[in-house]
Design a protein around this motif. Structure first.
Motif, PDB file in Angstrom:
ATOM      1  N   LEU A   1       0.847  -1.192   0.000  1.00 29.94           N
ATOM      2  CA  LEU A   1       0.000   0.000   0.000  1.00 29.94           C
ATOM      3  C   LEU A   1       0.879   1.237   0.000  1.00 29.94           C
ATOM      4  CD1 LEU A   1      -2.698   1.557   0.361  1.00 29.94           C
ATOM      5  CD2 LEU A   1      -2.433   1.233   2.831  1.00 29.94           C
TER       6      LEU A   1
ATOM      7  N   VAL B   1       3.819  -0.911   4.029  1.00 29.82           N
ATOM      8  CA  VAL B   1       3.184   0.376   3.759  1.00 29.82           C
ATOM      9  C   VAL B   1       4.232   1.475   3.576  1.00 29.82           C
ATOM     10  CG1 VAL B   1       1.612   2.139   4.668  1.00 29.82           C
ATOM     11  CG2 VAL B   1       1.139  -0.289   5.083  1.00 29.82           C
TER      12      VAL B   1
ATOM     13  N   ILE C   1      -8.537  -2.930   1.160  1.00 28.32           N
ATOM     14  CA  ILE C   1      -7.300  -3.343   0.492  1.00 28.32           C
ATOM     15  C   ILE C   1      -6.755  -4.629   1.113  1.00 28.32           C
ATOM     16  CG2 ILE C   1      -4.881  -2.674   0.120  1.00 28.32           C
ATOM     17  CD1 ILE C   1      -5.990   0.272  -0.004  1.00 28.32           C
TER      18      ILE C   1
END
Length: 577
Positions: free
Chosen positions: A13, A36, A558
């Motif tokens: 992400l 992330v 997600i």
């Protein structure tokens, strides 16, 4: 010339922006085990959220239920429908109402985030159907910035005008204690403890490490995200989405003089703060002759709208306002630096304070919400106005950047920010309003205020007004005559706290194209998401409440796509609780 990085970076992400919505998504995804990256254009993280009041407005939180708040999902819907009007979107509203309290509960259980219920905080339209007197507004619990470790220096610092003694943060409760320091031994003790803590901090840090309001909000979420392995790139700008077969799979980032290809297996979340500080903003504001002052950081220039345009993303239309309005004053320092102050809670509603237009007449209920105040300015064609008080009000509450007694505000007078005169007539001449009109305005207001009423504009006329006033002042916490000299004035302009118009999304914060279909891999939260409030302002925290909610929903959506039952991994051990 920028060059392309031959080997792309790869993450699960990528979050563009580091405000509350962005860090809610980052912290949630990192806690779920995703790799992330947070990309921030500025040299500090936190954006507008870091300099905000930090409050959230949510239905049905555990804090509200524990306090016995009387509320229901239907009452919340009724209130939002009444305030928002024709722009009400039941899909987004239902997601916010049904999932907001669940998002907060999860974040409080799995990250450092902590909120406390405001014991009394009426909605901004307390007499509207479905409104409540308390239960929906929560405020941030203070936090020790030292938990951020080396990253503390990278946290966006509030403007000097929002700090005491050059670097000490205070919240709403602290401010009331400072205002009551001469009347209450309890308030004196509270303030002495704060100042002692601040003095200790300054021995080792450039500012106080006791964080409150929005600074504490961002620090708590960022500490949690970093503790679960999230990466942060500062001075990095997203310049182009990477799209493969209609799916957003990454982003091209300008960083350290070169363009780097960053792949995002699960998608990209736009959380760059909207467009209030960019050139685009002027196209969506009413035209006027005086400057409009935004509190948005310079980097909030509409990058998400530009990125979304390349993939045919839909943008909001027909909002009641394209911005969240607030009256703002500006101090011009001798160095040329300009410091802005949003007049939200500290002065307008207090006794002995009024606002007058360029003719010297009152035009508004000064104790209504900041959004409503500026709405009225626009409606009446007032580009700038004057906030006026007498010596008693100045000594007790201050005015804008001017502090209450015993602070000496002569420097603000010398800088042309604060105007002072011995009499109302002299003040009128100093600020350029008609002395006779101004005298008549004061005569009428003072006569009514002495009786605790304002029949002309209704200042102090409802529970929200009272909440914003001085609880120790009677008979009306918002009203007192302007009677004791010298008299003071500050010019205030139309301003805003950020943009409301953004990328249209569904209930998972997935951006929609112009045909109403989700764009796979692209999400928007915070002020990059077209506001479900549609440019209205129902209560305190109506930007941050949805930011946390839809940041959490985006991360969960997600995560669910990436971690199918057959491949799901265990939640990693993080260095936060």
């Amino acid at each position: 010339m920028a060059t392309h990085e031959p080997t792309p970076h790869s993450f699960d992400l990528v979050v563009l922006g580091s405000g509350a919505g962005g860090f809610a998504a980052a912290a949630t995804a990192a806690r779920h085990g995703l790799k992330v990256l947070v990309v921030e254009k500025a040299g500090h993280f936190g954006g507008t959220s870091a300099i905000s009041g930090g409050a959230v407005w949510l239905y049905g939180t555990d804090q509200a239920r524990a306090a016995g708040a009387e509320d229901s999902a239907e009452a919340m819907r009724t209130y939002l429908q009444h305030v928002i009007g024709a722009g009400y979107d039941p899909t987004l509203a239902d997601a916010f109402i049904d999932q907001g309290h669940k998002a907060l509960r999860w974040l409080e259980q799995h990250t450092e985030l902590r909120y406390a219920l405001r014991p009394h905080s009426p909605d901004y339209y307390p007499d509207a159907p479905g409104a409540t007197q308390f239960g929906r507004a929560l405020e941030m619990v203070e936090y020790d910035g030292k938990h951020l470790g080396p990253r503390f220096k990278d946290l966006q610092m509030p403007p000097p005008g929002m700090l005491l003694f050059g670097g000490m943060m205070v919240n709403r409760v602290d401010i009331q204690h400072f205002l009551s320091i001469r009347q209450s031994p309890r308030s004196l003790w509270h303030c002495l403890k704060l100042m002692a803590r601040y003095a200790r901090d300054r021995l080792q840090h450039p500012r106080g490490t006791r964080l409150t309001t929005g600074n504490a909000l961002i620090a708590r979420l960022a500490t949690s995200a970093f503790g679960c392995g999230a990466h942060l790139w500062l001075h990095s700008e997203a310049v182009e989405l990477i799209v493969e077969q209609g799916v957003v799979t990454g982003v091209l980032v300008e960083r350290e003089g070169r363009r780097e290809r960053v792949l995002a297996r699960g998608g990209v979340v736009c959380a760059m703060g909207g467009f209030a500080a960019g050139a685009l903003a002027a196209d969506y504001r009413p035209a006027q002759g005086a400057p409009h002052l935004s509190m948005s950081p310079p980097g909030n220039d509409g990058a998400a709208l530009r990125l979304g345009q390349a993939v045919a993303a839909a943008t909001g239309e027909g909002l009641a306002a394209n911005f969240f309005w607030a009256p703002v004053s500006e101090l011009r320092h001798a160095s040329g630096q300009r410091e802005r102050f949003p007049h939200l809670v500290t002065d307008r509603a207090k006794p002995g304070v009024i606002a007058v237009d360029p003719t010297g007449r009152r035009f508004v209920n000064e104790s209504d919400s900041y959004h409503h105040f500026v709405q009225t300015m626009f409606a009446k064609g007032i580009a700038s106005c004057w906030l006026v008080c007498d010596a008693e009000a100045m000594n007790r509450y201050g005015l804008g950047l001017a502090r209450p007694k015993p602070v000496n505000n002569q420097a603000l007078i010398d800088a042309g920010y604060l105007y002072q005169a011995a009499t109302p007539q002299a003040l009128a001449q100093t600020i350029g309003v008609d002395p006779q009109v101004f005298a008549h305005t004061l005569e009428q207001f003072n006569r009514d205020a002495g009786n605790g009423i304002d029949p002309v504009f209704g200042k102090g006329g409802n529970s929200y007004n009272h909440y914003m006033g001085d609880p120790l002042h009677t008979p009306n916490p918002c009203l007192a005559p302007l009677a004791s000299g010298p008299f003071y004035a500050i010019r205030i302009h139309t301003g805003d706290l950020g943009s409301a118009r953004g990328l249209v999304t569904n209930a998972n914060a997935n951006v929609l194209n112009r045909n109403g279909q989700p764009i796979p891999g692209l999400y928007a939260v915070g002020n990059d998401m077209n506001s479900l409030m549609k440019g209205t302002y129902p209560g305190p925290g109506i930007t941050l409440g949805p930011a946390l909610t839809f940041g959490w929903l985006a991360a969960n959506h997600i995560t669910a796509r990436l971690q199918a039952p057959t491949t799901q991994t265990e939640t990693p051990a993080c260095t936060t609780n």
